[in-house]
Design a protein around this motif. Structure first.
Motif, PDB file in Angstrom:
ATOM      1  N   PHE A 116       0.844  -1.326  -0.025  1.00 15.94           N
ATOM      2  CA  PHE A 116      -0.313  -0.218   0.156  1.00 15.94           C
ATOM      3  C   PHE A 116       0.725   1.082   0.119  1.00 15.94           C
ATOM      4  N   ALA A 134       1.366   4.910   1.757  1.00 12.90           N
ATOM      5  CA  ALA A 134       1.832   5.702   2.630  1.00 12.90           C
ATOM      6  C   ALA A 134       1.072   7.146   2.240  1.00 12.90           C
ATOM      7  N   ARG A 162       1.270  -3.760  13.986  1.00 18.04           N
ATOM      8  CA  ARG A 162       1.134  -1.977  14.108  1.00 18.04           C
ATOM      9  C   ARG A 162       2.619  -1.682  13.743  1.00 18.04           C
ATOM     10  N   VAL A 170       1.180   2.907  11.643  1.00 14.12           N
ATOM     11  CA  VAL A 170       0.027   2.036  11.005  1.00 14.12           C
ATOM     12  C   VAL A 170      -0.026   0.430  10.864  1.00 14.12           C
ATOM     13  N   ASP A 171      -1.380   0.607  10.057  1.00 11.44           N
ATOM     14  CA  ASP A 171      -1.628  -1.754  10.438  1.00 11.44           C
ATOM     15  C   ASP A 171      -1.232  -2.019   9.233  1.00 11.44           C
ATOM     16  N   ASP A 228      -1.498  -4.609   8.048  1.00  6.04           N
ATOM     17  CA  ASP A 228      -2.584  -5.364   7.066  1.00  6.04           C
ATOM     18  C   ASP A 228      -3.466  -4.931   6.002  1.00  6.04           C
ATOM     19  N   THR A 229      -3.996  -3.803   6.745  1.00  2.00           N
ATOM     20  CA  THR A 229      -4.852  -2.649   6.034  1.00  2.00           C
ATOM     21  C   THR A 229      -3.843  -1.289   4.993  1.00  2.00           C
ATOM     22  N   GLY A 230      -2.545  -0.785   6.232  1.00  2.00           N
ATOM     23  CA  GLY A 230      -2.405   0.336   5.016  1.00  2.00           C
ATOM     24  C   GLY A 230      -2.618   1.553   6.709  1.00  2.00           C
ATOM     25  N   SER A 231      -3.391   1.387   6.924  1.00  2.00           N
ATOM     26  CA  SER A 231      -4.521   2.750   7.511  1.00  2.00           C
ATOM     27  C   SER A 231      -3.439   3.071   9.091  1.00  2.00           C
ATOM     28  N   GLU A 232      -3.779   4.440   8.946  1.00  2.04           N
ATOM     29  CA  GLU A 232      -2.946   5.162   9.856  1.00  2.04           C
ATOM     30  C   GLU A 232      -3.635   4.694  11.405  1.00  2.04           C
ATOM     31  N   MET A 233      -2.970   5.000  12.382  1.00  2.00           N
ATOM     32  CA  MET A 233      -4.024   4.408  13.633  1.00  2.00           C
ATOM     33  C   MET A 233      -3.647   5.197  14.731  1.00  2.00           C
ATOM     34  N   ARG A 241      -1.612   8.861  15.267  1.00  2.00           N
ATOM     35  CA  ARG A 241       0.262  10.311  14.736  1.00  2.00           C
ATOM     36  C   ARG A 241       0.402  11.122  16.073  1.00  2.00           C
TER      37      ARG A 241
END
Length: 108
Positions: free
Chosen positions: A21, A23, A39, A52-53, A55-60, A62
């Motif tokens: 993914f 970023a 993580r 960053v997760d 598995d999904t590339g999502s920001e968890m 900051r």
């Protein structure tokens, strides 16, 4: 706004791509450490920390940047699961900085 910028690729033990993914953000990846198998915290050249997760590339989460003008870039990250403390170290010559972040129980 500092953040993670680049392309993250997750590989298996045979170095085959499991997931990949982009970023988005500014700053560029400069240091990183895994908190667990899911993580990843990335420290940026501009001094931020981003969780960053993988598995999904999502920001968890900051983490605020190191002191502007004195702190960036983050050169090293470390994490203690027992205490929930994330350490970001970095800076430039003569103005090195350590930042400690206490992760809330939900992020440990």
């Amino acid at each position: 706004e500092a953040g993670v910028s680049g392309y993250i690729q997750i590989l298996d033990d045979r170095f085959e791509t499991i997931s990949a993914f982009e970023a988005p953000g500014a700053g560029g990846m400069h240091a990183m450490c895994f908190l667990d198998d899911r993580r990843l915290v990335v420290g940026t050249y501009k001094g931020s920390g981003v969780m960053v997760d993988v598995d999904t590339g999502s920001e968890m989460a900051r983490f605020q940047p190191l002191t502007p003008g004195k702190g960036p870039p983050v050169r090293a990250l470390d994490y203690s699961p027992q205490s929930g403390v994330l350490v970001a170290a970095g800076g430039k010559s003569i103005s090195e900085t350590l930042r400690l972040f206490q992760l809330p129980p939900a992020q440990r």
